[in-house]
Design a protein around this motif. Structure first.
Motif, PDB file in Angstrom:
ATOM      1  N   ALA A   1      -9.973  12.379 -26.354  1.00  4.35           N
ATOM      2  CA  ALA A   1      -8.805  11.741 -26.956  1.00  4.35           C
ATOM      3  C   ALA A   1      -9.251  10.829 -28.081  1.00  4.35           C
ATOM      4  CB  ALA A   1      -8.055  10.948 -25.890  1.00  4.35           C
ATOM      5  N   ALA A   2      -8.275  10.304 -28.827  1.00  3.39           N
ATOM      6  CA  ALA A   2      -8.593   9.408 -29.926  1.00  3.39           C
ATOM      7  C   ALA A   2      -9.307   8.172 -29.406  1.00  3.39           C
ATOM      8  CB  ALA A   2      -7.320   9.003 -30.653  1.00  3.39           C
TER       9      ALA A   2
ATOM     10  N   PHE B   1      -4.591   7.079 -34.420  1.00  6.81           N
ATOM     11  CA  PHE B   1      -3.733   8.137 -34.956  1.00  6.81           C
ATOM     12  C   PHE B   1      -4.476   9.466 -34.899  1.00  6.81           C
ATOM     13  CE2 PHE B   1      -1.007  10.347 -37.919  1.00  6.81           C
ATOM     14  CZ  PHE B   1       0.219   9.723 -37.775  1.00  6.81           C
ATOM     15  N   ASN B   2      -3.842  10.496 -34.306  1.00  7.38           N
ATOM     16  CA  ASN B   2      -4.420  11.837 -34.213  1.00  7.38           C
ATOM     17  C   ASN B   2      -3.733  12.778 -35.199  1.00  7.38           C
ATOM     18  OD1 ASN B   2      -6.356  11.612 -31.992  1.00  7.38           O
ATOM     19  ND2 ASN B   2      -4.567  11.180 -30.737  1.00  7.38           N
ATOM     20  N   VAL B   3      -4.510  13.586 -35.903  1.00  4.67           N
ATOM     21  CA  VAL B   3      -3.967  14.540 -36.870  1.00  4.67           C
ATOM     22  C   VAL B   3      -4.632  15.897 -36.653  1.00  4.67           C
ATOM     23  CG1 VAL B   3      -3.676  15.112 -39.306  1.00  4.67           C
ATOM     24  CG2 VAL B   3      -3.562  12.738 -38.572  1.00  4.67           C
ATOM     25  N   GLU B   4      -3.818  16.956 -36.581  1.00  6.16           N
ATOM     26  CA  GLU B   4      -4.334  18.324 -36.524  1.00  6.16           C
ATOM     27  C   GLU B   4      -4.024  19.011 -37.847  1.00  6.16           C
ATOM     28  OE1 GLU B   4      -2.823  20.376 -33.114  1.00  6.16           O
ATOM     29  OE2 GLU B   4      -4.145  19.313 -31.721  1.00  6.16           O
ATOM     30  N   LEU B   5      -5.052  19.452 -38.547  1.00  6.37           N
ATOM     31  CA  LEU B   5      -4.905  20.108 -39.844  1.00  6.37           C
ATOM     32  C   LEU B   5      -4.917  21.620 -39.646  1.00  6.37           C
ATOM     33  CD1 LEU B   5      -7.413  17.931 -41.921  1.00  6.37           C
ATOM     34  CD2 LEU B   5      -4.932  17.641 -41.708  1.00  6.37           C
TER      35      LEU B   5
ATOM     36  N   CYS C   1      -8.214  10.116 -36.224  1.00  5.71           N
ATOM     37  CA  CYS C   1      -9.014  11.219 -35.695  1.00  5.71           C
ATOM     38  C   CYS C   1      -8.457  12.550 -36.211  1.00  5.71           C
ATOM     39  CB  CYS C   1      -9.024  11.202 -34.169  1.00  5.71           C
ATOM     40  SG  CYS C   1      -9.840   9.725 -33.489  1.00  5.71           S
ATOM     41  N   ILE C   2      -9.356  13.384 -36.742  1.00  6.42           N
ATOM     42  CA  ILE C   2      -8.967  14.617 -37.420  1.00  6.42           C
ATOM     43  C   ILE C   2      -9.525  15.823 -36.678  1.00  6.42           C
ATOM     44  CG2 ILE C   2      -8.926  15.835 -39.616  1.00  6.42           C
ATOM     45  CD1 ILE C   2      -7.659  13.066 -39.723  1.00  6.42           C
ATOM     46  N   LEU C   3      -8.677  16.850 -36.537  1.00  4.92           N
ATOM     47  CA  LEU C   3      -9.086  18.129 -35.964  1.00  4.92           C
ATOM     48  C   LEU C   3      -8.573  19.237 -36.880  1.00  4.92           C
ATOM     49  CD1 LEU C   3      -8.970  19.224 -32.264  1.00  4.92           C
ATOM     50  CD2 LEU C   3      -7.884  20.655 -33.986  1.00  4.92           C
TER      51      LEU C   3
END
Length: 283
Positions: free
Chosen positions: A112-113, A210-214, A124-126
């Motif tokens: 997790a973040a 903050f979590n971000v999925e690209l 946090c980037i995925l």
């Protein structure tokens, strides 16, 4: 292992800072405008007034690279446009003192973040291959992590940090960030393209993780020969081809030697026969 949970010396009921309230200002011509204040971004304004950021770009002749000035008027809607809801402040959750429990991560799952330190934020980037183009990662549908994505994080003063994904250890977290406005620019590897255009804006608050999925899809307009495969390993295939060529070359040489040897043997046989005939006549 996950990092230990942060500890805080703050009192049980920390004082929550007030959230600014934005009110749209009508002009005599009927247009509704927002006056830029410190910390405002176009992305944040679009969220506040529930207006697509592309509409704000078009109404104000701006783009994603435009810089805002304090006191600048940003047109939210023109006369005759659709009615806009009155902007309301975002709800601020009441912080309660609860026992801190260290997070656990199940084996085989992504962590997790990271919980940011006091007064800081984390992003946090995925990055993943979006096989069905729905912008949601579904590992069971072979939507694997995407390596070689270049990430660049910027704030008002310029570049903050950068990272290139490896497709294994993500999500990658930008840690210990100061609260404020940030822009994330991301460049996919060859053969892929970003669904969101390659740039996102964020407003990070103190203590926020903050979590971000690209999401990325195949680029049909990639140059010929660039198939963008995630796990292409042509080494083995090339070795097989090389071995085949070497084997074929050795076979050709061997056939040539056998032909020459056969001709030599035939000539020797004829010479022996001639000598035998001549010797009989001499007798």
């Amino acid at each position: 292992p996950p990092p230990p949970p942060p500890t805080s010396d703050a009192p049980d009921t920390p004082e929550v800072p007030p959230t600014p309230q934005y009110t749209p200002t009508p002009r005599p011509d009927g247009a509704v405008v927002h006056v830029v204040a410190s910390g405002d971004t176009l992305f944040g304004i679009s969220l506040t007034y529930d207006v697509p950021v592309d509409d704000i770009y078009e109404l104000n002749n701006l783009d994603s690279t435009s810089l805002l000035q304090i006191g600048q008027e940003i047109v939210i809607a023109v006369s005759g446009g659709a009615a806009l809801p009155t902007a309301t402040p975002q709800a601020v959750a009441t912080v309660e003192s609860t026992p801190e429990v260290a997070p656990t991560v199940a084996e085989g799952t992504q962590p997790a973040a990271i919980v940011p330190a006091d007064g800081k934020a984390s992003l946090c980037i995925l990055a993943f291959f979006d096989a069905n183009s729905d912008m949601f990662r579904q590992p069971e549908n072979n939507e694997m992590l995407l390596p070689n994505v270049q990430l660049s994080l910027l704030d008002r003063s310029g570049p903050v940090d950068s990272h290139k994904t490896d497709g294994i250890s993500e999500p990658w977290c930008f840690e210990n960030l100061e609260p404020g406005n940030y822009v994330l620019r991301h460049t996919p590897p060859a053969g892929y393209k970003a669904i969101d255009g390659g740039q996102l804006s964020f407003i990070l608050s103190a203590g926020q993780a903050f979590n971000v999925e690209l999401a990325y899809i195949r680029d049909d307009n990639a140059p010929a020969g660039d198939n963008g495969d995630l796990a292409v390993t042509p080494v083995a295939e090339s070795t097989e081809v090389t071995n085949g060529e070497e084997t074929g070359g050795m076979t050709n040489v061997l056939n040539t030697v056998l032909r020459v040897s056969g001709i030599i043997v035939l000539i020797l046989a004829i010479a022996v026969a001639v000598l035998f005939v001549l010797s009989r006549r001499a007798v």
